[in-house]
Motif scaffolding. Structure first.
Motif, mmCIF file in Angstrom:
data_model
loop_
_atom_site.group_PDB
_atom_site.id
_atom_site.type_symbol
_atom_site.label_atom_id
_atom_site.label_comp_id
_atom_site.label_asym_id
_atom_site.label_seq_id
_atom_site.Cartn_x
_atom_site.Cartn_y
_atom_site.Cartn_z
ATOM 1 N N ASP A 172 -40.653 35.037 -0.805
ATOM 2 C CA ASP A 172 -40.186 34.834 0.573
ATOM 3 C C ASP A 172 -40.728 35.905 1.508
ATOM 4 O O ASP A 172 -41.109 35.615 2.653
ATOM 5 C CB ASP A 172 -38.657 34.839 0.604
ATOM 6 C CG ASP A 172 -38.071 33.618 -0.090
ATOM 7 O OD1 ASP A 172 -38.822 32.673 -0.349
ATOM 8 O OD2 ASP A 172 -36.857 33.644 -0.396
ATOM 9 N N MET A 173 -40.770 37.172 1.043
ATOM 10 C CA MET A 173 -41.275 38.252 1.907
ATOM 11 C C MET A 173 -42.751 38.078 2.193
ATOM 12 O O MET A 173 -43.199 38.223 3.345
ATOM 13 C CB MET A 173 -40.984 39.613 1.261
ATOM 14 C CG MET A 173 -39.525 40.031 1.359
ATOM 15 S SD MET A 173 -39.215 41.733 0.838
ATOM 16 C CE MET A 173 -39.233 41.547 -0.938
ATOM 17 N N TYR A 174 -43.539 37.754 1.166
ATOM 18 C CA TYR A 174 -44.972 37.555 1.375
ATOM 19 C C TYR A 174 -45.216 36.398 2.352
ATOM 20 O O TYR A 174 -46.025 36.504 3.279
ATOM 21 C CB TYR A 174 -45.660 37.265 0.040
ATOM 22 C CG TYR A 174 -46.285 38.469 -0.603
ATOM 23 C CD1 TYR A 174 -47.637 38.749 -0.432
ATOM 24 C CD2 TYR A 174 -45.526 39.340 -1.374
ATOM 25 C CE1 TYR A 174 -48.220 39.857 -1.021
ATOM 26 C CE2 TYR A 174 -46.097 40.446 -1.972
ATOM 27 C CZ TYR A 174 -47.448 40.702 -1.792
ATOM 28 O OH TYR A 174 -48.008 41.813 -2.362
ATOM 29 N N THR A 175 -44.515 35.277 2.134
ATOM 30 C CA THR A 175 -44.716 34.098 2.988
ATOM 31 C C THR A 175 -44.339 34.388 4.435
ATOM 32 O O THR A 175 -45.075 34.038 5.377
ATOM 33 C CB THR A 175 -43.868 32.929 2.459
ATOM 34 O OG1 THR A 175 -44.245 32.650 1.103
ATOM 35 C CG2 THR A 175 -44.083 31.694 3.311
ATOM 36 N N THR A 176 -43.201 35.044 4.630
ATOM 37 C CA THR A 176 -42.721 35.326 5.989
ATOM 38 C C THR A 176 -43.659 36.278 6.729
ATOM 39 O O THR A 176 -44.000 36.062 7.900
ATOM 40 C CB THR A 176 -41.312 35.932 5.933
ATOM 41 O OG1 THR A 176 -40.432 35.017 5.273
ATOM 42 C CG2 THR A 176 -40.787 36.214 7.332
ATOM 43 N N ILE A 177 -44.099 37.348 6.062
ATOM 44 C CA ILE A 177 -44.972 38.332 6.716
ATOM 45 C C ILE A 177 -46.323 37.733 7.051
ATOM 46 O O ILE A 177 -46.855 37.943 8.151
ATOM 47 C CB ILE A 177 -45.110 39.581 5.826
ATOM 48 C CG1 ILE A 177 -43.781 40.338 5.761
ATOM 49 C CG2 ILE A 177 -46.211 40.500 6.361
ATOM 50 C CD1 ILE A 177 -43.789 41.526 4.821
ATOM 51 N N ALA A 215 -38.392 41.001 5.993
ATOM 52 C CA ALA A 215 -39.774 40.732 6.387
ATOM 53 C C ALA A 215 -39.877 40.476 7.881
ATOM 54 O O ALA A 215 -40.818 40.916 8.544
ATOM 55 C CB ALA A 215 -40.303 39.532 5.603
ATOM 56 N N GLU A 216 -38.905 39.767 8.442
ATOM 57 C CA GLU A 216 -38.914 39.496 9.878
ATOM 58 C C GLU A 216 -38.706 40.762 10.690
ATOM 59 O O GLU A 216 -39.272 40.915 11.781
ATOM 60 C CB GLU A 216 -37.830 38.475 10.213
ATOM 61 C CG GLU A 216 -38.119 37.088 9.636
ATOM 62 C CD GLU A 216 -36.987 36.119 9.907
ATOM 63 O OE1 GLU A 216 -35.914 36.576 10.360
ATOM 64 O OE2 GLU A 216 -37.166 34.907 9.676
ATOM 65 N N THR A 251 -35.929 37.851 3.262
ATOM 66 C CA THR A 251 -36.631 37.166 4.359
ATOM 67 C C THR A 251 -36.349 37.858 5.692
ATOM 68 O O THR A 251 -37.258 38.059 6.512
ATOM 69 C CB THR A 251 -36.184 35.701 4.423
ATOM 70 O OG1 THR A 251 -36.489 35.055 3.184
ATOM 71 C CG2 THR A 251 -36.892 34.975 5.560
ATOM 72 N N SER A 260 -43.590 39.045 15.604
ATOM 73 C CA SER A 260 -43.993 37.645 15.513
ATOM 74 C C SER A 260 -45.294 37.432 16.271
ATOM 75 O O SER A 260 -45.436 37.861 17.415
ATOM 76 C CB SER A 260 -42.895 36.737 16.086
ATOM 77 O OG SER A 260 -43.367 35.409 16.228
ATOM 78 N N ARG A 294 -46.967 34.657 7.637
ATOM 79 C CA ARG A 294 -46.804 33.683 8.711
ATOM 80 C C ARG A 294 -46.624 34.369 10.060
ATOM 81 O O ARG A 294 -47.197 33.949 11.071
ATOM 82 C CB ARG A 294 -45.592 32.800 8.420
ATOM 83 C CG ARG A 294 -45.204 31.874 9.571
ATOM 84 C CD ARG A 294 -44.057 30.958 9.169
ATOM 85 N NE ARG A 294 -42.939 31.705 8.641
ATOM 86 C CZ ARG A 294 -42.013 32.312 9.380
ATOM 87 N NH1 ARG A 294 -42.099 32.267 10.713
ATOM 88 N NH2 ARG A 294 -41.002 32.961 8.828
ATOM 89 N N ARG A 295 -45.843 35.453 10.096
ATOM 90 C CA ARG A 295 -45.534 36.103 11.358
ATOM 91 C C ARG A 295 -46.637 37.050 11.831
ATOM 92 O O ARG A 295 -46.925 37.139 13.028
ATOM 93 C CB ARG A 295 -44.221 36.897 11.227
ATOM 94 C CG ARG A 295 -42.987 36.030 11.178
ATOM 95 C CD ARG A 295 -41.752 36.873 10.892
ATOM 96 N NE ARG A 295 -41.522 37.896 11.903
ATOM 97 C CZ ARG A 295 -40.858 37.700 13.026
ATOM 98 N NH1 ARG A 295 -40.350 36.513 13.314
ATOM 99 N NH2 ARG A 295 -40.677 38.697 13.882
#
Length: 448
Positions: A155-160, A259-260, A256, A265, A162-163
């Motif tokens: 989740d952390m890899y995906t969120t970072i 990461a945000e 998650t 963003s 993406r943002r």
């Protein structure tokens, strides 16, 4: 004959009593509730204490092998639940309680341990805001301490990515559950601090309090506090707060969310850039309008409306020089003429013709020389006068009027600043081909 009495030794009696205690099943495995007092922590790791209630008390001991599993700190007056056995301590000839397991009465041991450690670290100041490190707005390198597999790291890899895909991510693998989790997390935090990172995320996914307990360990808390990299605690259990959450520089309820919080963003940055571009455009337009207004204000100022006032002193100086030159020429001619009369009179007094002829010759020569001198002097003065005229024409502000400028007068004086004018003043505006009389309706003053 009487039978001789048989006496027991103290040792034999004590062993007999000890066997009786050991044979009683009610004493070999029992549960007791009471209050702790006289607690002594021996250097060997054993714990000695007294368990009491309102009617009695019993000495108790917990050996180091069992004591190392206690999850909270024993304190005077604490109400506890104990499991163990009662045996005789033969050397002292007294019975005592041997503790196998101990729990706080009315509250879980883990929760009590959590509250005790939280209070100790808060007293030391580890939770104070002054120690919190700020997170950079635009990190370039982020380190993550968590398990290699699982939803948290994914989740952390995906969120970072993406943002904020510009950031570089590095995983420092660690155990996040079990007895070896705390030292593993500490080692991972220390390794991450050997690198150059902008943010450090420490955490795992959700679970029970037992699953998350590694993040309530004192050594993990101190490792986070001593980190020179800003730490985000990302223990995925929104309803509970761990010790790591209190000591970290920033707490996130889930991996998650961490990461945000760690990166901006991309979409928000793009929107912010658009807003900045619009603001700069508006600012430039405003500055351009102000510059145009200032230009118009300067163009219509007094100095350009009545420019002749600026060179009037030079004209007067020129006239004065011209008058002085004319007077000097008249005076010079008069002096020369007077001298010539005197010479002629002296010659008339001479009777010899040669002297008369010579005198005439000198008179003619003197006259010619005088004329040459007067002519040269007059030419020099004319040259200087022409030079002054050309200089005055160069500096003549009236030439500026030909380009659309004007000079403003107020009561005959040249106006050079808005501070000289008040509303209602009568102004004379001089143009190249005439002048305008005006009444002031408004004065706009600007700092220059």
């Amino acid at each position: 004959m009487t039978e001789e009495k048989r006496y027991l030794t103290v040792t034999a009696l004590t062993k007999y009593v000890a066997r009786k205690f050991s044979a009683d099943p009610h004493l070999t495995k029992l549960s007791v509730r009471g209050e702790l007092s006289n607690i002594t922590f021996h250097s060997s790791g054993h714990i000695y204490c007294t368990l009491k209630d309102q009617g009695a008390q019993i000495r108790a001991v917990m050996f180091a092998r069992q004591a190392q599993h206690v999850k909270f700190r024993l304190e005077e007056g604490m109400q506890v639940l104990i499991e163990g056995s009662v045996q005789v301590f033969e050397r002292m000839g007294q019975y005592q309680l041997y503790i196998e397991h101990i729990e706080p009465d009315g509250i879980g041991s883990l929760y009590l341990r959590f509250e005790q450690l939280k209070a100790d670290l808060a007293k030391e100041g580890l939770f104070e805001q002054k120690w919190k490190l700020p997170l950079p707005a635009y990190p370039q390198k982020i380190a993550i301490v968590t398990a290699k597999t699982g939803a948290a790291i994914r989740d952390m890899y995906t969120t970072i990515q993406r943002r904020y895909p510009l950031v570089e991510l590095t995983l420092y693998e660690a155990l996040v559950q079990g007895e070896n989790a705390a030292p593993s997390i500490v080692r991972a935090i220390e390794r991450a601090n050997e690198g150059e990172y902008d943010v450090l995320i420490v955490g795992r996914g959700g679970g029970s309090i037992e699953d998350l307990w590694a993040f309530n360990e004192e050594r993990v808390a101190r490792a986070i506090f001593e980190s020179r990299i800003p730490v985000i605690s990302a223990v995925g259990h929104e309803t509970d707060t761990t010790i790591a959450d209190y000591v970290a520089d920033l707490r996130a309820p889930t991996p998650t969310a961490a990461a945000e919080l760690a990166v901006p963003s991309r979409l928000e940055l793009q929107e912010r850039l658009k807003q900045t571009e619009w603001s700069l455009t508006q600012l430039l337009r405003h500055q351009l309008q102000q510059s145009k207004k200032r230009y118009e204000h300067i163009r219509q100022s007094y100095v350009f409306q009545q420019a002749e006032r600026l060179y009037r002193p030079q004209i007067e100086h020129y006239l004065q020089v011209e008058r002085a030159l004319h007077q000097a020429m008249i005076q010079t001619v008069s002096m020369k003429r007077q001298k010539m009369i005197e010479v002629s009179h002296a010659l008339s007094l001479q009777s010899p013709n040669n002297k008369l002829s010579e005198a005439r010759h000198r008179h003619r020569y003197a006259t010619e020389r005088l004329q040459r001198t007067m002519t040269a002097s007059q030419e020099q003065r004319q040259d200087r006068l022409l030079h002054q005229i050309r200089l005055m024409q160069t500096l003549n502000p009236l030439s500026i009027l030909e380009r659309g400028f004007s000079v403003t007068y107020e009561e005959g004086n040249v106006v050079t600043s808005a501070s000289q004018i008040e509303v209602g003043d009568s102004l004379k505006i001089q143009l190249k081909d005439g002048s305008i009389e005006a009444i002031v309706n408004d004065v706009q003053k600007e700092d220059i």
